[in-house]
Design a protein around this motif. Structure first.
Motif, PDB file in Angstrom:
ATOM      1  N   UNK A 107       0.916  -1.232   0.259  1.00 23.13           N
ATOM      2  CA  UNK A 107      -0.082  -0.129  -0.122  1.00 23.13           C
ATOM      3  C   UNK A 107       0.927   1.389   0.123  1.00 23.13           C
ATOM      4  N   UNK A 108       1.943   1.280   0.967  1.00 26.91           N
ATOM      5  CA  UNK A 108       2.649   2.430   0.897  1.00 26.91           C
ATOM      6  C   UNK A 108       3.454   2.937  -0.425  1.00 26.91           C
ATOM      7  N   UNK A 109       3.941   1.938  -0.875  1.00 25.07           N
ATOM      8  CA  UNK A 109       4.636   1.784  -2.025  1.00 25.07           C
ATOM      9  C   UNK A 109       3.783   2.584  -3.189  1.00 25.07           C
ATOM     10  N   UNK A 110       2.625   1.775  -3.338  1.00 27.02           N
ATOM     11  CA  UNK A 110       1.898   2.367  -4.438  1.00 27.02           C
ATOM     12  C   UNK A 110       1.157   3.568  -4.153  1.00 27.02           C
ATOM     13  N   UNK A 111       0.777   4.030  -2.983  1.00 24.50           N
ATOM     14  CA  UNK A 111       0.206   5.232  -2.518  1.00 24.50           C
ATOM     15  C   UNK A 111       1.328   6.346  -2.663  1.00 24.50           C
ATOM     16  N   UNK A 112       2.705   6.253  -2.469  1.00 18.44           N
ATOM     17  CA  UNK A 112       3.620   7.007  -2.620  1.00 18.44           C
ATOM     18  C   UNK A 112       3.959   7.390  -4.030  1.00 18.44           C
ATOM     19  N   UNK A 113       3.851   6.474  -4.911  1.00 15.84           N
ATOM     20  CA  UNK A 113       4.218   6.566  -6.481  1.00 15.84           C
ATOM     21  C   UNK A 113       3.086   7.430  -6.988  1.00 15.84           C
ATOM     22  N   UNK A 114       1.805   7.195  -6.562  1.00 16.09           N
ATOM     23  CA  UNK A 114       0.884   8.149  -7.025  1.00 16.09           C
ATOM     24  C   UNK A 114       1.078   9.358  -6.623  1.00 16.09           C
TER      25      UNK A 114
END
Length: 276
Positions: free
Chosen positions: A256-263
């Motif tokens: 989740x943190x990786x995906x949200x940070x990329x967005x």
């Protein structure tokens, strides 16, 4: 070094006081509900006052420069809080769906007014605790480093300091990684919105629901209250459940943190390119 002192000295002082009052053990872990409340309120309120005093009287900066813009307090904070609660629920649900948890009771807390009262008290406690951490790391430290160097250096150093101050002996490696990833996510929230109200609300909502919703630990801390939503027992590998650290040590949390940070990073980059 200042960030370490700002958070370490109040925590050390309060831990010693709580130990003398038999509200914390020799390792600084709170004992009982009163000890937990004191642990969440006293040192973090002190951290808030120290940071605000430093910014006002030493650096002579306005509060808006550390992300406390007054015009967007309520909507940004409440929206962030709701998103933090929703995210915590979604992460726990994903781990449960993957077989990491076993349910053994639903809405247990509603069987006792005392239990619900404790959950309400913890909501206020986590508002103070999470707000202090966001003020220190994503408010003061991030803005100071960004002004002196650049946003990339600011995020990297802030993440390192946050993970260092949350590290404990024997901590599961995935939990340490997730502390870095969480800080990167919170930094991007602050940079994307140009304030820290949303990050403060998100952090408080996340901590509160993880601590009270499922009878699971939050950052290894057991709130000792009945489940507000569903009582869960971890089963399966630690990389899925988070082990003794709770869902924050799970690979699901990492994703989740990786995906949200990329967005968020893409949004920040697009806005920066448009301004240039």
């Amino acid at each position: 070094m200042l960030a370490v002192l700002f958070i370490a000295l109040p925590l050390l002082g309060v831990s010693l006081l709580l130990e003398r009052l038999s509200m914390a053990d020799a390792g600084g872990e709170p004992i009982g509900f009163a000890g937990l409340v004191a642990f969440l309120l006293l040192p973090f309120a002190a951290i808030t006052l120290v940071v605000l005093a430093w910014v006002r009287f030493v650096e002579r900066r306005g509060l808006a420069t550390i992300g406390l813009a007054s015009e967007c307090v309520s909507p940004a904070y409440l929206r962030g809080h709701a998103l933090g609660v929703a995210t915590a629920f979604a992460v726990v649900a994903a781990i449960w769906a993957a077989g990491g948890f076993n349910a053994h009771g639903y809405t247990v807390a509603f069987g006792s007014w005392a239990g619900l009262s404790r959950i309400a008290v913890l909501l206020a406690c986590f508002v103070v605790q999470a707000g202090a951490e966001e003020l220190l790391f994503r408010g003061w430290l991030l803005s100071a480093l960004d002004r002196k160097f650049n946003a990339i250096v600011a995020v990297v150093v802030t993440c390192g300091a946050f993970a260092f101050l949350h590290f404990g002996p024997g901590q599961y490696w995935l939990m340490t990684l997730n502390m870095v990833l969480f800080s990167a996510f919170a930094c991007c929230l602050a940079l994307d919105s140009n304030h820290i109200w949303g990050a403060m609300g998100w952090h408080a909502g996340w901590n509160w629901l993880l601590a009270t919703g499922f009878e699971l630990p939050v950052t290894g801390l057991d709130a000792g209250v009945s489940a507000l939503i569903v009582a869960l027992t971890p089963q399966g590998p630690a990389y899925l459940t988070g082990g003794a650290d709770g869902p924050e040590g799970s690979i699901v949390c990492s994703l989740f943190f990786v995906g949200a940070t990329m967005i968020l990073t893409r949004r920040i980059a697009r806005r920066y390119t448009a301004v240039r």
